[in-house]
Design a protein around this motif. Structure first.
Motif, PDB file in Angstrom:
ATOM      1  N   LEU A 309       0.894  -1.174  -0.158  1.00 10.04           N
ATOM      2  CA  LEU A 309      -0.012  -0.136   0.095  1.00 10.04           C
ATOM      3  C   LEU A 309       0.809   1.515  -0.004  1.00 10.04           C
ATOM      4  N   PHE A 310       2.180   1.140   0.541  1.00 14.48           N
ATOM      5  CA  PHE A 310       2.968   2.290   0.508  1.00 14.48           C
ATOM      6  C   PHE A 310       3.412   2.535  -0.882  1.00 14.48           C
ATOM      7  N   ALA A 311       3.712   1.257  -1.526  1.00 12.19           N
ATOM      8  CA  ALA A 311       4.050   1.627  -3.125  1.00 12.19           C
ATOM      9  C   ALA A 311       3.057   2.074  -3.938  1.00 12.19           C
ATOM     10  N   SER A 312       1.707   1.617  -3.735  1.00 12.30           N
ATOM     11  CA  SER A 312       0.501   2.193  -4.591  1.00 12.30           C
ATOM     12  C   SER A 312       0.185   3.591  -4.103  1.00 12.30           C
ATOM     13  N   GLY A 313       0.582   3.767  -2.719  1.00 10.36           N
ATOM     14  CA  GLY A 313       0.304   5.449  -2.281  1.00 10.36           C
ATOM     15  C   GLY A 313       1.013   6.237  -3.060  1.00 10.36           C
ATOM     16  N   ALA A 314       2.498   5.873  -2.881  1.00 11.94           N
ATOM     17  CA  ALA A 314       3.464   6.661  -3.454  1.00 11.94           C
ATOM     18  C   ALA A 314       3.327   6.949  -5.064  1.00 11.94           C
ATOM     19  N   VAL A 315       2.863   5.832  -5.746  1.00 14.29           N
ATOM     20  CA  VAL A 315       2.476   5.963  -7.010  1.00 14.29           C
ATOM     21  C   VAL A 315       1.416   7.077  -7.207  1.00 14.29           C
ATOM     22  N   ALA A 316       0.150   6.953  -6.536  1.00 14.85           N
ATOM     23  CA  ALA A 316      -0.715   7.754  -6.672  1.00 14.85           C
ATOM     24  C   ALA A 316      -0.386   9.326  -6.129  1.00 14.85           C
ATOM     25  N   PHE A 317       0.261   9.503  -5.166  1.00 13.16           N
ATOM     26  CA  PHE A 317       0.736  10.645  -4.671  1.00 13.16           C
ATOM     27  C   PHE A 317       1.564  11.372  -5.721  1.00 13.16           C
ATOM     28  N   GLU A 318       2.491  10.806  -6.562  1.00 14.91           N
ATOM     29  CA  GLU A 318       3.192  11.375  -7.672  1.00 14.91           C
ATOM     30  C   GLU A 318       2.543  11.607  -8.849  1.00 14.91           C
ATOM     31  N   LYS A 319       1.458  10.951  -8.916  1.00 16.05           N
ATOM     32  CA  LYS A 319       0.500  11.188 -10.160  1.00 16.05           C
ATOM     33  C   LYS A 319      -0.237  12.324  -9.997  1.00 16.05           C
ATOM     34  N   VAL A 320      -0.670  12.605  -8.727  1.00 13.26           N
ATOM     35  CA  VAL A 320      -1.794  13.642  -8.415  1.00 13.26           C
ATOM     36  C   VAL A 320      -1.060  14.894  -8.367  1.00 13.26           C
ATOM     37  N   THR A 321       0.427  15.109  -7.822  1.00 13.49           N
ATOM     38  CA  THR A 321       1.053  16.099  -7.838  1.00 13.49           C
ATOM     39  C   THR A 321       2.088  16.414  -8.911  1.00 13.49           C
ATOM     40  N   ALA A 322       1.692  15.688 -10.063  1.00 11.58           N
ATOM     41  CA  ALA A 322       2.761  15.732 -11.248  1.00 11.58           C
ATOM     42  C   ALA A 322       2.661  17.154 -12.053  1.00 11.58           C
ATOM     43  N   THR A 323       1.257  17.778 -11.839  1.00 10.15           N
ATOM     44  CA  THR A 323       1.084  19.223 -12.463  1.00 10.15           C
ATOM     45  C   THR A 323       0.987  20.433 -11.342  1.00 10.15           C
ATOM     46  N   ARG A 324       0.546  19.936 -10.297  1.00  7.87           N
ATOM     47  CA  ARG A 324       0.399  20.990  -9.366  1.00  7.87           C
ATOM     48  C   ARG A 324       0.724  20.569  -7.808  1.00  7.87           C
ATOM     49  N   TRP A 325       0.646  21.368  -6.880  1.00 11.32           N
ATOM     50  CA  TRP A 325       1.096  21.223  -5.543  1.00 11.32           C
ATOM     51  C   TRP A 325       2.748  20.249  -5.417  1.00 11.32           C
ATOM     52  N   GLN A 326       3.537  20.507  -6.453  1.00  7.00           N
ATOM     53  CA  GLN A 326       4.695  19.749  -6.302  1.00  7.00           C
ATOM     54  C   GLN A 326       5.475  19.964  -4.979  1.00  7.00           C
ATOM     55  N   TRP A 327       5.232  21.113  -4.523  1.00  7.81           N
ATOM     56  CA  TRP A 327       6.008  21.534  -3.376  1.00  7.81           C
ATOM     57  C   TRP A 327       5.608  20.301  -1.996  1.00  7.81           C
ATOM     58  N   SER A 328       4.309  19.923  -2.452  1.00  6.64           N
ATOM     59  CA  SER A 328       3.781  18.828  -1.114  1.00  6.64           C
ATOM     60  C   SER A 328       4.571  17.845  -0.994  1.00  6.64           C
TER      61      SER A 328
END
Length: 512
Positions: A309-328
């Motif tokens: 779940l850490f792996a899938s969550g990290a992939v999701a986080f990376e994709k969500v912040t690909a175009t915005r909120w990259q500072w997060s």
């Protein structure tokens, strides 16, 4: 297929993962000698001296690992704990690789690996030589095979799954629930197509063949593990959590700061377009969660499933912040590192014992308990590392004070495998014989040649001893300020067992 990484990330990703894995390894090696040997480590070393296809409370693999560690490193704590430290480092690395296999870039790989380092319960597990140290690695090896089979549409990976699943069953029986979760998830997802392939069934046959010797041992010994589990429930030794409390415990033992990561990863597996490809993993987690709640399992039984779940969550986080909120991305990584630094002294032997007690009080953080034990000032996982050598030295003082003729026929009887294991571990350098005990697998090993004419008894209040011996005398005391309170007891010298100890042994069994 997941998107291919750029050439730079092909180099940077593995480098980051190796650095994080090395950091995990170094941390555990540097703290390996800080306190003492753990209760269960003493027992597993004793099991390593009685290699068999099974034991009352676990499959045989941990005894083999303990035998190997002692064969190469002797009584060195650093050597004993090298293998769990390596397993922890490998879990960090494999979790990052799993994120890559699920479509993650450099950040996702690093975040997933970092999350494994930040888990308090993993800092505990990878400090000791126990079955729990190897379970996350074995499960994630199985998950990696599943993801590879999906990405490459290659059923041959199920053969590797079977090999690892069989190894997992020889490590810890909770792997059976992981396999059950995978089987159910296969039936309700499009991955059921693999059921029609011979490779999946070859993998299943390999898993069964690896587990078969232990299964035969269990049958021949009337499934002592089931008897043990029944007795534990009757004595209410384990903390039983309701469904809500069990889920809340997951957030605590996995580090509260990681809750958004693994929960987001679970949601991504079920509801996102990219994640649905690997929905089987989400179903596996949910099935095991329901099973462990229903069976009133310990709160850490599910811990080995979280790296996926850490792996899938990290992939999701990376994709969500690909175009915005990259500072997060950087902010969240800093929060994880900060929480790890803050929580590590509460679960790893970084500070001196008195400093640990003061730090935990100041921080106000206490990990959820898995067992109802009187632990004293330290948590159980720390308390179980204190007092063993001091107890063995006190027994040696008593034993060596006996007349030579009586000493030769004096048994050292322990009421728990921790006490018995301590005598067996420290005893040779103190001039002590091997102990006997009625607890767990020690009962299977019997009383050897002792007849009960003289017995040094550990872990008793003397009540039962006075019923079975002609004389019972308090000759010493075991007590350590940091050990568990149930390891504070008088030591008795008992003489004149009423009957024959070898004949009475069958009725002395203690599985709890």
């Amino acid at each position: 297929m997941p998107a291919r990484s750029t050439s730079s990330s092909e180099k940077l990703g593995p480098a980051i993962l190796l650095a994080l894995a090395a950091a995990k390894l170094c941390f555990h090696l540097l703290t390996a000698n800080r306190y003492g040997i753990f209760r269960d480590e003493l027992y597993y070393l004793a099991c390593g001296e009685h290699l068999d296809w099974g034991y009352v409370d676990q499959p045989p693999l941990i005894a083999v690992v303990a035998w190997i560690a002692r064969h190469f490193f002797g009584d060195s704590l650093l050597g004993l704990r090298l293998f769990p430290a390596l397993a922890g480092a490998a879990t960090v690395w494999l979790t990052g690789r799993l994120a890559r296999e699920m479509g993650g870039g450099v950040f996702a790989q690093g975040l997933a690996a970092l999350a494994v380092i930040a888990v308090p319960i993993f800092l505990v597990m990878h400090h000791w030589l126990t079955m729990n140290a190897f379970e996350p690695l074995i499960w994630m090896g199985c998950v990696w095979g599943i993801v590879r089979a999906i990405n490459r549409d290659d059923a041959r990976y199920w053969i590797w799954f079977g090999l690892l699943a069989g190894l997992g069953l020889e490590n810890k029986y909770t792997t059976a629930f992981f396999i059950m979760g995978v089987a159910i998830a296969l039936l309700v997802t499009r991955e059921r197509r693999f059921i029609a392939t011979p490779h999946l069934w070859i993998g299943a046959a390999i898993a069964l063949s690896i587990f078969l010797p232990n299964l035969i041992w269990l049958v021949r010994h009337d499934f002592p593990f089931l008897e043990l589990m029944h007795n534990i429930r009757q004595t209410h030794r384990d903390v039983v959590r309701g469904p809500i409390s069990f889920v809340l415990d997951q957030a605590m033992i996995m580090n509260p700061i990681l809750l958004p990561l693994w929960l987001g990863g679970l949601l991504w597996l079920f509801f996102s377009r990219g994640g649905r490809r690997f929905r089987i993993l989400g179903i596996v987690y949910v099935v095991m969660l329901v099973i462990f709640i229903a069976l009133r399992g310990k709160n850490y039984y599910l811990a080995a499933a979280y790296p996926m779940l850490f792996a899938s969550g990290a992939v999701a986080f990376e994709k969500v912040t690909a175009t915005r909120w990259q500072w997060s991305l950087a902010v969240y990584a800093i929060l994880i590192i900060g929480s790890t630094i803050a929580l590590a002294p509460t679960v790893a032997p970084i500070l001196l014992p008195e400093q640990t007690i003061a730090y935990q009080k100041k921080l106000g953080f206490e990990s959820p308990r898995a067992e109802n034990q009187r632990t004293g000032p330290l948590p159980q996982y720390f308390a179980d590392e204190f007092g063993w050598e001091e107890m063995a030295r006190e027994v040696a003082r008593i034993y060596n004070s006996l007349p030579p003729d009586e000493r030769e026929r004096t048994a050292i009887f322990a009421n728990s495998y921790g006490q018995a294991g301590a005598i067996d571990f420290f005893g040779p350098r103190l001039g002590l014989p091997k102990s006997i005990s009625n607890h767990q697998s020690y009962w299977l090993w019997g009383p050897r040649d002792y007849d009960g004419s003289a017995v040094i008894v550990l872990g008793s209040d003397g009540t039962g001893d006075r019923e079975h011996f002609a004389s019972v005398e308090v000759v010493g005391r075991a007590e350590h300020p940091y050990s568990r309170r149930d390891e504070h007891f008088d030591i008795f010298l008992c003489r004149g067992f009423t009957g024959d100890l070898r004949k009475a042994w069958a009725g002395m069994k203690k599985f709890d």
